[in-house]
Design an enzyme around this catalytic site. Structure first.
Site: not given
Length: 201
Positions: A158-160
């Site tokens: 989700n974030y990287i």
């Protein structure tokens, strides 16, 4: 397979046995190093030791059985005569001897030195190696415990930006499989194909 905590205790038990072997090689060592050096560590008690000894004997038996079965399978495949049960019994004597040795140690409280020409120096070297293994295993156990709290997969998904992971992988020759499961490799196929190690964000 024993749990990590039991495996660490197993190494501590090996340490204790090595120290007892030192006394067998040179009884004067007890006076030199002091009695406390040769005592069992606090987290080891007789009940656990007996349980661990049973585990070691059983593990030995299973290894012998497995090897025997594998060799017989090979003989069968080659159209040769299988080994008889008597052969297995003879091989199992190794485990029987181990069991007898533990019983004797429990009864007398003494451990006879093992190996070719055991010396204090050799035993101390083995102790140093065991200490290192205990430290390493302790760190592994801590990592495992702390990782339970972190859902590492979530941030990767989700974030990287997956391209950053791909660049790192290519730049340092780390297989992408180490970072992405098969499902994620399929999901981020576009990222894997679209960047090389020189790509910048």
């Amino acid at each position: 397979m024993e749990k990590m905590g039991d495996r660490i205790k197993g190494l501590k038990y090996q340490k204790w046995r090595l120290k007892q072997m030192m006394i067998d090689v040179d009884p004067k060592i007890k006076k030199i190093k002091g009695a406390a050096y040769f005592e069992l560590e606090d987290d080891l008690d007789q009940d656990w030791i007996k349980e661990h000894q049973d585990y070691l004997v059983e593990e030995q038996r299973q290894k012998i059985q497995k090897k025997f079965d594998k060799e017989n399978e090979k003989l069968r495949a080659e159209g040769q005569t299988e080994m008889k049960a008597k052969e297995l019994e003879e091989r199992m004597e190794v485990a029987d001897e181990l069991e007898k040795k533990f019983k004797k140690e429990n009864k007398t409280g003494k451990v006879e030195a093992e190996g070719k020409g055991p010396t204090i120096e050799k035993l101390e070297n083995n102790l140093t190696k065991l200490d290192q293994r205990i430290v390493n295993m302790g760190l592994q156990a801590e990592d495992k415990e702390s990782n339970k709290e972190v859902a590492l997969g979530t941030s990767k998904i989700n974030y990287i930006d997956p391209r950053l992971t791909v660049v790192f992988s290519k730049k340092f020759n780390v297989p992408i499989e180490k970072f992405f499961s098969k499902t994620l490799r399929e999901k981020f196929d576009w990222a894997i194909k679209s960047v090389d190690e020189n790509w910048e964000f």
